[in-house]
Design an enzyme around this catalytic site. Structure first.
Site: not given
Ligand code: PDD
Length: 297
Positions: A31, A149, A182, A206
């Protein structure tokens, strides 16, 4: 609410997926989460690119090409009349019989959900949020690589449960070597001894799109940035801590376990600069010509 499901936009009640969908049975899918500012999907190309990367890392072939995916996102936004929104685009392995073999599923399931954006409370940005370092370790990158993801979020959910038990908003996991990785939905930054530090991609994270922008902005503004391996002690001795993601943007941290921090200048500067970046992106997209919204107004 209207939801995109496999090529059709239908009322949320009718947006139903089979109990034999391998996304439901096995968490087999991927996703992306995007944020829409004034009708413009921020960093759309980068999110679509990462979606295809995740798909390729699990051997999933997305049934739509990138242009059709983008059009479907806009059609779903228009159907819901939402210009400031959260977009969740999911592609699962699809409906099959019970069994792990991906070939049991003929066609992936594609879903786009859009929701009006609930802004985080202002107090979060003014005072910062609490985070913990949980007992749960981040998935080994040699097992389920956090670069994917994926719909398999149990690792993050277990850490989130620990955070909730300790009255914290987010949990920043260590990897199997005891190095910082993270948060459950965010990337970690901290400022210490004149250096802006963030765990490197090699630590098993990620590579967040927000993280990438913050690193770029920081370097442009003359800050020294170090992407590397860090320990919990490095974080404890930081002067400022913040987390980033698409919906949170840059969120200050006021507490890690029992250590207390005051949201400071570096965090504030980077959040302001991030907002400017968003505004510039939105203006730039709008300046390129009429958008799909214009035909629907
Ligand atoms: N989550 N690390 C993880 C495990 C994440 O699930 C996310 C983002 C990030 C940050 O990624 P980005 O800057 O591209 O949003 C880092 C999204 C917001 C979610 O799970 O809905």
């Amino acid at each position: 609410m209207q939801v995109y499901l496999n090529g059709k936009i239908v009322p949320a009640k009718e947006a139903v997926v089979s109990v034999f969908d391998h996304g439901f049975l096995y968490g087999d899918g991927i996703y992306e989460t995007m944020r829409v500012y004034d009708g413009v999907v921020f960093m759309l190309d980068e999110h679509i690119k990462r979606l295809y990367r995740s798909a390729s890392l699990i051997g999933l072939s997305i049934p739509l090409d990138t242009d059709s995916l983008k059009i479907s996102i806009f059609e779903t936004l228009i159907a819901n009349n939402l210009k400031n929104a959260y977009v969740r685009l999911t592609v699962s392995r699809g409906h099959g019989t019970i069994g792990l073999d991906p070939e049991l599923c003929a066609e992936p399931t594609t879903v786009i959900i859009v929701q009006g954006l609930k802004e985080y409370p202002r107090s979060f940005y003014e005072n910062g949020i609490s985070i913990i370092i949980p007992k749960t370790r981040r998935n080994l990158k040699e097992a389920i690589n956090p670069r994917i993801k994926s719909l398999n979020f149990l690792n993050n959910i277990l850490a989130k449960i620990e955070a909730k038990k300790r009255d914290a908003y987010e949990a920043v996991m260590l990897n199997s070597c005891g190095k910082l990785t993270e948060g459950t939905i965010s990337n970690l930054f901290f400022y210490r001894d004149g250096l802006l530090c963030t765990p490197s991609a090699d630590c098993g994270i990620l590579d967040g799109i927000t993280r990438g922008i913050v690193v770029e902005i920081a370097m442009r503004d003359g800050l020294k940035v170090k992407e590397g391996e860090f320990t919990r002690e490095d974080l404890y001795s930081a002067e400022e801590v913040f987390i980033t993601n698409t919906t949170l943007e840059v969120m200050p941290v006021s507490k890690v376990d029992d250590r207390v921090y005051i949201p400071g200048n570096v965090t504030n500067l980077l959040h302001k600069a991030y907002r400017q970046e968003v505004n510039a992106y939105v203006s730039n997209v709008k300046a390129k010509g009429p958008s799909i919204w214009d035909q629907n107004e």
